[in-house]
Design a protein around this motif. Structure first.
Motif, PDB file in Angstrom:
ATOM      1  N   LEU A 191       0.801  -1.182  -0.004  1.00 39.17           N
ATOM      2  CA  LEU A 191      -0.118   0.053  -0.057  1.00 39.17           C
ATOM      3  C   LEU A 191       0.854   1.411  -0.192  1.00 39.17           C
ATOM      4  CD1 LEU A 191      -2.388  -1.002   2.878  1.00 39.17           C
ATOM      5  CD2 LEU A 191      -2.652  -1.629   0.529  1.00 39.17           C
ATOM      6  N   ASN A 236      -1.043   7.992   1.109  1.00 42.08           N
ATOM      7  CA  ASN A 236      -1.580   9.042   0.297  1.00 42.08           C
ATOM      8  C   ASN A 236      -1.078  10.364   0.831  1.00 42.08           C
ATOM      9  OD1 ASN A 236      -2.391  11.016  -1.603  1.00 42.08           O
ATOM     10  ND2 ASN A 236      -4.644  10.543  -1.373  1.00 42.08           N
ATOM     11  N   ILE A 241      -9.243  -5.248   1.144  1.00 40.90           N
ATOM     12  CA  ILE A 241      -9.040  -3.878   1.512  1.00 40.90           C
ATOM     13  C   ILE A 241      -9.808  -2.767   0.943  1.00 40.90           C
ATOM     14  CG2 ILE A 241      -7.131  -3.151  -0.229  1.00 40.90           C
ATOM     15  CD1 ILE A 241      -6.565  -3.216   3.672  1.00 40.90           C
ATOM     16  N   LEU A 242     -10.416  -3.130  -0.182  1.00 39.86           N
ATOM     17  CA  LEU A 242     -11.173  -2.072  -0.888  1.00 39.86           C
ATOM     18  C   LEU A 242     -12.307  -1.496  -0.307  1.00 39.86           C
ATOM     19  CD1 LEU A 242     -11.043  -3.295  -4.827  1.00 39.86           C
ATOM     20  CD2 LEU A 242      -9.347  -1.909  -3.356  1.00 39.86           C
ATOM     21  N   SER A 269     -12.404  -0.955   2.967  1.00 40.19           N
ATOM     22  CA  SER A 269     -11.908  -0.384   4.474  1.00 40.19           C
ATOM     23  C   SER A 269     -12.282   0.744   4.188  1.00 40.19           C
ATOM     24  CB  SER A 269     -10.563  -0.821   4.569  1.00 40.19           C
ATOM     25  OG  SER A 269      -9.562  -0.065   3.443  1.00 40.19           O
ATOM     26  N   TYR A 275      -9.188   2.880   2.569  1.00 45.66           N
ATOM     27  CA  TYR A 275      -9.286   3.024   1.357  1.00 45.66           C
ATOM     28  C   TYR A 275     -10.033   3.871   0.683  1.00 45.66           C
ATOM     29  CZ  TYR A 275      -9.244   1.566  -3.778  1.00 45.66           C
ATOM     30  OH  TYR A 275      -9.107   1.544  -5.017  1.00 45.66           O
ATOM     31  N   THR A 276     -11.583   3.867   1.147  1.00 41.61           N
ATOM     32  CA  THR A 276     -12.623   4.555   0.469  1.00 41.61           C
ATOM     33  C   THR A 276     -12.513   5.962   0.758  1.00 41.61           C
ATOM     34  OG1 THR A 276     -13.877   4.150   2.448  1.00 41.61           O
ATOM     35  CG2 THR A 276     -14.337   2.558   0.617  1.00 41.61           C
ATOM     36  N   ILE A 325      -5.204   5.620   1.527  1.00 44.39           N
ATOM     37  CA  ILE A 325      -4.348   4.486   0.863  1.00 44.39           C
ATOM     38  C   ILE A 325      -4.564   4.328  -0.591  1.00 44.39           C
ATOM     39  CG2 ILE A 325      -3.508   3.387   3.143  1.00 44.39           C
ATOM     40  CD1 ILE A 325      -5.546   1.188   2.351  1.00 44.39           C
ATOM     41  N   GLU A 326      -3.438   3.919  -1.265  1.00 48.99           N
ATOM     42  CA  GLU A 326      -3.704   3.063  -2.641  1.00 48.99           C
ATOM     43  C   GLU A 326      -2.802   1.705  -2.688  1.00 48.99           C
ATOM     44  OE1 GLU A 326      -5.359   3.951  -5.424  1.00 48.99           O
ATOM     45  OE2 GLU A 326      -6.167   5.877  -4.563  1.00 48.99           O
ATOM     46  N   ILE A 327      -3.552   0.770  -3.268  1.00 50.60           N
ATOM     47  CA  ILE A 327      -2.572  -0.449  -3.583  1.00 50.60           C
ATOM     48  C   ILE A 327      -1.763  -0.234  -4.703  1.00 50.60           C
ATOM     49  CG2 ILE A 327      -2.800  -2.695  -4.193  1.00 50.60           C
ATOM     50  CD1 ILE A 327      -5.716  -2.612  -3.343  1.00 50.60           C
ATOM     51  N   ARG A 356     -10.231   7.385  -9.127  1.00 55.91           N
ATOM     52  CA  ARG A 356      -9.006   7.261  -8.357  1.00 55.91           C
ATOM     53  C   ARG A 356      -8.523   8.661  -7.988  1.00 55.91           C
ATOM     54  NH1 ARG A 356      -4.974   2.855 -10.389  1.00 55.91           N
ATOM     55  NH2 ARG A 356      -4.053   3.034  -8.316  1.00 55.91           N
TER      56      ARG A 356
END
Length: 439
Positions: A167, A170, A208-209, A211, A214-215, A219-221, A281
């Motif tokens: 991850l 951001n 994780i998407l 979470s 993330y939303t 964070i980004e993968i 994104r």
């Protein structure tokens, strides 16, 4: 699902992968499970893990099956994997292939002969050709030997392991420490990455998407190697930057964060669908200094902007050999003609973007390949054609990326290029060259 039903589902999934040999297996798997919503999350994970295990070992499994003189089928691949990799007994396989509702049918005489031959046999056989022993298609062996030399066995052993979940915090919305705390609050433990100052690593694969971290765009993968390429770009607030092969904008997001939303970054790609997918994104990440440009035949966009950009990042289309631990099916999907076509395409892209860089600016060429033809040899040929460019050593690019602050640690590697691999850096196999256009 019962263990036998899971095996039946694995066979069915592999049959669909085989029916679409040029389609990425993960896309096929997504469709497969979407059409079978009755399969629960635990069963989905078990089926996918076994299917991916078969794909990882497919070259060796097919060698064993060919030695037995039988046509390769998804059923036989699963049987061979159970016996040679998971070390099941003959009787265990027969109990699993027991017939009845939801279970795979019993072995036919040809399959039975394979089971008898492979029961108790080792996966690695002394008669295997060198490429098969290293779990490589024959065409790729020379390139891997040239890249890794004596480290080839270690490199290929690492390529067979499942990749961790990487991850990127951001920085437009949070810090790495705050992102780690947010994930921990949701029951997701992470560890800071050894090289990327933004990176967090999860040891096992987990959803994780959904979470909150993330939303909400914290964070980004993104694999650590990909993060390091964005770092070496050295983009700063106020600069003009092009991400020329942006795809779904993963590196655009990372570069925009280093720019602090100040300056301008243009995400370019030949796929309207990929660029459209980047919109969500960018919005979630809070990026507002980016624009998109669709590259089309006859497009004069590059000519009109010659010499205008401080940084040009080219994450070139490539064979993806560095991602084979993550995309094991690509071992079979990628062919020698693909390499030939991609090397030509990479050269053409470099020729095109060379004019975009202003004097004193930098061109960063990157791939997720480990093959010299796509990496060092490609860059050496470019430099021979373009005397106005020079290579920036990795150590210098690393220091510049953190300036005026001191880097938190040494660069991931020394030399003219950054070359990463799973066995040496814990990342996917990546290559990056930083090239400076002389004043």
């Amino acid at each position: 699902m019962t263990p036998s039903a899971r095996i039946a589902a694995t066979v069915a999934l592999l049959a669909e992968v085989a029916a679409a040999p040029r389609r990425p297996a993960d896309a096929t798997a997504n469709s497969f499970f979407r059409e079978r919503r009755y399969i629960g999350s635990g069963d989905r994970r078990a089926v996918a893990e076994r299917a991916w295990g078969v794909l990882r070992q497919r070259i060796r499994l097919e060698w064993h099956l060919a030695a037995g003189g039988v046509p390769v089928t998804p059923r036989l691949l699963v049987m061979a994997h159970l016996l040679l990799v998971e070390r099941w007994t003959r009787d265990g396989v027969l109990q699993a292939f027991c017939g009845g509702r939801f279970n795979p049918a019993p072995p036919d005489p040809g399959e039975m002969s394979v089971i008898e031959a492979l029961a108790g046999a080792p996966l690695l056989d002394e008669d295997m050709p060198e490429a098969v022993r290293h779990n490589l298609p024959g065409w790729a062996l020379p390139g891997f030997q040239a890249r890794f030399g004596a480290e080839l066995p270690a490199a290929m052993a690492a390529m067979e392991l499942a990749a961790p979940l990487d991850l990127r915090a951001n920085l437009l919305r949070t810090t790495r420490e705050a992102a780690a705390a947010a994930l921990a609050a949701e029951g997701v433990p992470t560890e800071p990455m050894p090289f990327s100052p933004w990176g967090l690593r999860i040891a096992d694969r987990r959803p994780i998407l959904a979470s909150k971290a993330y939303t909400e765009g914290l964070i980004e993968i993104q694999d650590e190697g990909s993060q390091l390429i964005a770092l070496l770009t050295g983009a700063r607030p106020g600069m003009r930057v092009v991400d020329y092969c942006a795809g779904a904008a993963g590196k655009t997001l990372a570069v925009a964060a280093t720019m602090g939303n100040r300056g301008r970054i243009v995400a370019c790609d030949v796929s309207a669908m990929r660029l459209e997918g980047a919109v969500k994104r960018l919005r979630r990440a809070g990026v507002d200094n980016a624009e998109r440009h669709l590259l089309q035949a006859g497009d004069r966009w590059v000519k009109r902007r010659a010499g205008q950009f401080d940084r040009v990042l080219v994450d070139a289309p490539c064979t993806g050999t560095g991602t084979w631990r993550r995309n094991p099916d690509a071992r079979a999907r990628t062919q020698p003609r693909d390499l030939e076509e991609l090397v030509t395409k990479q050269r053409d892209i470099l020729e095109t973007v060379a004019e975009l860089v202003r004097p004193g600016g930098r061109l960063v060429y990157a791939t997720c390949s480990v093959l010299p033809e796509e990496n060092g040899l490609q860059v050496e040929a470019f430099l021979a054609r373009h005397g106005e460019y020079e290579a920036v050593p990795v150590a210098e690019a690393w220091s510049d990326a953190f300036a005026p602050a001191t880097p938190p640690g040494p660069p991931p590697c020394d030399g003219r290029w950054m070359e990463l691999a799973p066995h040496s850096h814990g990342t996917d196999g990546f290559f990056a060259a930083v090239l400076r256009r002389k004043e």
